[in-house]
Design a protein around this motif. Sequence first.
Motif, PDB file in Angstrom:
ATOM      1  N   SER A 221       0.811  -1.213   0.000  1.00 50.65           N
ATOM      2  CA  SER A 221       0.000   0.000   0.000  1.00 50.65           C
ATOM      3  C   SER A 221       0.849   1.269   0.000  1.00 50.65           C
ATOM      4  O   SER A 221       0.333   2.364  -0.257  1.00 50.65           O
ATOM      5  N   GLN A 222       2.142   1.125   0.303  1.00 53.37           N
ATOM      6  CA  GLN A 222       3.072   2.262   0.291  1.00 53.37           C
ATOM      7  C   GLN A 222       4.354   1.845  -0.442  1.00 53.37           C
ATOM      8  O   GLN A 222       5.415   1.724   0.170  1.00 53.37           O
ATOM      9  N   PRO A 223       4.270   1.629  -1.753  1.00 56.96           N
ATOM     10  CA  PRO A 223       5.398   1.053  -2.501  1.00 56.96           C
ATOM     11  C   PRO A 223       6.658   1.909  -2.538  1.00 56.96           C
ATOM     12  O   PRO A 223       7.734   1.397  -2.816  1.00 56.96           O
ATOM     13  N   GLU A 224       6.526   3.202  -2.242  1.00 57.47           N
ATOM     14  CA  GLU A 224       7.695   4.088  -2.280  1.00 57.47           C
ATOM     15  C   GLU A 224       8.274   4.361  -0.891  1.00 57.47           C
ATOM     16  O   GLU A 224       9.182   5.176  -0.746  1.00 57.47           O
ATOM     17  N   SER A 225       7.771   3.659   0.118  1.00 54.00           N
ATOM     18  CA  SER A 225       8.273   3.874   1.474  1.00 54.00           C
ATOM     19  C   SER A 225       9.672   3.296   1.631  1.00 54.00           C
ATOM     20  O   SER A 225      10.104   2.447   0.847  1.00 54.00           O
ATOM     21  N   SER A 226      10.372   3.756   2.646  1.00 49.11           N
ATOM     22  CA  SER A 226      11.753   3.308   2.864  1.00 49.11           C
ATOM     23  C   SER A 226      12.053   3.286   4.361  1.00 49.11           C
ATOM     24  O   SER A 226      11.325   3.884   5.153  1.00 49.11           O
ATOM     25  N   PRO A 227      13.116   2.606   4.769  1.00 48.29           N
ATOM     26  CA  PRO A 227      13.472   2.543   6.193  1.00 48.29           C
ATOM     27  C   PRO A 227      13.794   3.932   6.756  1.00 48.29           C
ATOM     28  O   PRO A 227      14.232   4.820   6.028  1.00 48.29           O
ATOM     29  N   LYS A 228      13.615   4.089   8.048  1.00 40.60           N
ATOM     30  CA  LYS A 228      13.852   5.387   8.687  1.00 40.60           C
ATOM     31  C   LYS A 228      15.327   5.634   9.006  1.00 40.60           C
ATOM     32  O   LYS A 228      15.732   6.767   9.229  1.00 40.60           O
TER      33      LYS A 228
ATOM     34  N   LYS B  58      18.509   3.962   0.938  1.00 46.13           N
ATOM     35  CA  LYS B  58      18.051   3.752   2.315  1.00 46.13           C
ATOM     36  C   LYS B  58      17.863   2.266   2.613  1.00 46.13           C
ATOM     37  O   LYS B  58      18.225   1.780   3.686  1.00 46.13           O
ATOM     38  N   MET B  59      17.290   1.538   1.655  1.00 51.42           N
ATOM     39  CA  MET B  59      17.069   0.106   1.872  1.00 51.42           C
ATOM     40  C   MET B  59      18.394  -0.638   2.012  1.00 51.42           C
ATOM     41  O   MET B  59      18.552  -1.497   2.896  1.00 51.42           O
ATOM     42  N   ILE B  60      19.358  -0.306   1.149  1.00 49.25           N
ATOM     43  CA  ILE B  60      20.654  -0.997   1.204  1.00 49.25           C
ATOM     44  C   ILE B  60      21.398  -0.644   2.482  1.00 49.25           C
ATOM     45  O   ILE B  60      21.984  -1.517   3.137  1.00 49.25           O
ATOM     46  N   VAL B  61      21.374   0.618   2.877  1.00 50.11           N
ATOM     47  CA  VAL B  61      22.013   1.006   4.137  1.00 50.11           C
ATOM     48  C   VAL B  61      21.405   0.208   5.291  1.00 50.11           C
ATOM     49  O   VAL B  61      22.116  -0.309   6.155  1.00 50.11           O
ATOM     50  N   GLN B  62      20.078   0.078   5.302  1.00 52.79           N
ATOM     51  CA  GLN B  62      19.399  -0.625   6.395  1.00 52.79           C
ATOM     52  C   GLN B  62      19.774  -2.108   6.444  1.00 52.79           C
ATOM     53  O   GLN B  62      20.128  -2.630   7.508  1.00 52.79           O
ATOM     54  N   VAL B  63      19.704  -2.802   5.311  1.00 53.33           N
ATOM     55  CA  VAL B  63      19.945  -4.257   5.340  1.00 53.33           C
ATOM     56  C   VAL B  63      21.418  -4.576   5.592  1.00 53.33           C
ATOM     57  O   VAL B  63      21.737  -5.562   6.256  1.00 53.33           O
ATOM     58  N   VAL B  64      22.322  -3.741   5.080  1.00 48.63           N
ATOM     59  CA  VAL B  64      23.752  -3.946   5.360  1.00 48.63           C
ATOM     60  C   VAL B  64      24.021  -3.722   6.845  1.00 48.63           C
ATOM     61  O   VAL B  64      24.737  -4.499   7.488  1.00 48.63           O
ATOM     62  N   HIS B  65      23.442  -2.663   7.383  1.00 47.34           N
ATOM     63  CA  HIS B  65      23.573  -2.406   8.825  1.00 47.34           C
ATOM     64  C   HIS B  65      23.074  -3.601   9.631  1.00 47.34           C
ATOM     65  O   HIS B  65      23.745  -4.076  10.546  1.00 47.34           O
TER      66      HIS B  65
END
Length: 200
Positions: free
Chosen positions: A16-23, A40-47
């Motif tokens: 429902s929010q396809p453009e959302s990203s991690p905080k 943002k997604m890559i920074v989050q999953v690598v972290h």
Amino acid sequence: MILYFSKPEFYIPDPSQPESSPKLEFTTPLFRRRLSQLTKMIVQVVHDVTETTGIKNAKQVFISKRGDIGREFSINEQLINDEEILPAGFSLSVFNTPIAQATLACSLKSGYSVIFPSKGNLYQALQAALAPVICKDEKEMLIAYGDEYIQEEYGSLRPEDNRAMAFAVIASSEKKEGWKPLELKELKALSPEEILEKLK
């Protein structure tokens, strides 16, 4: 050859929010202010994968079928409107930025590379990325995959699988407790979503 994979860390936006990203609450507001969804997604999953495994000395390989499509769109728009590309806009490569920002956010100093999978063949990209581990030149390798949502301006050019997702996993040639043993060929002909499920 059997490789051992850590538990994958992933981020998939709610449909429902396809453009959302991690905080990215572990970073400063200044750092995350202008990052794209993909970055943002890559920074989050690598972290997350470096935190859960405690491994911060593995080299990183970033794989993406589309790269930072938002940045590419803005560069193309500038080229059409101004008939030139300013160095400031071009300096952040559409493929290097996500993993480079992840290394900065997570203080990773082992070096990274980027692979674009020909014709979207993720299995071949994984083979290339994991070759140093298979050859035992490297003991471990952090693999990060990601693609972001393609904005509406692309119209009918947007693919059917227009869904953002990212995951990161560490692969090792050495057996580790709790890590999943897999032969790389088990991932052949699978979509990114299917590969993520196989790694879980």
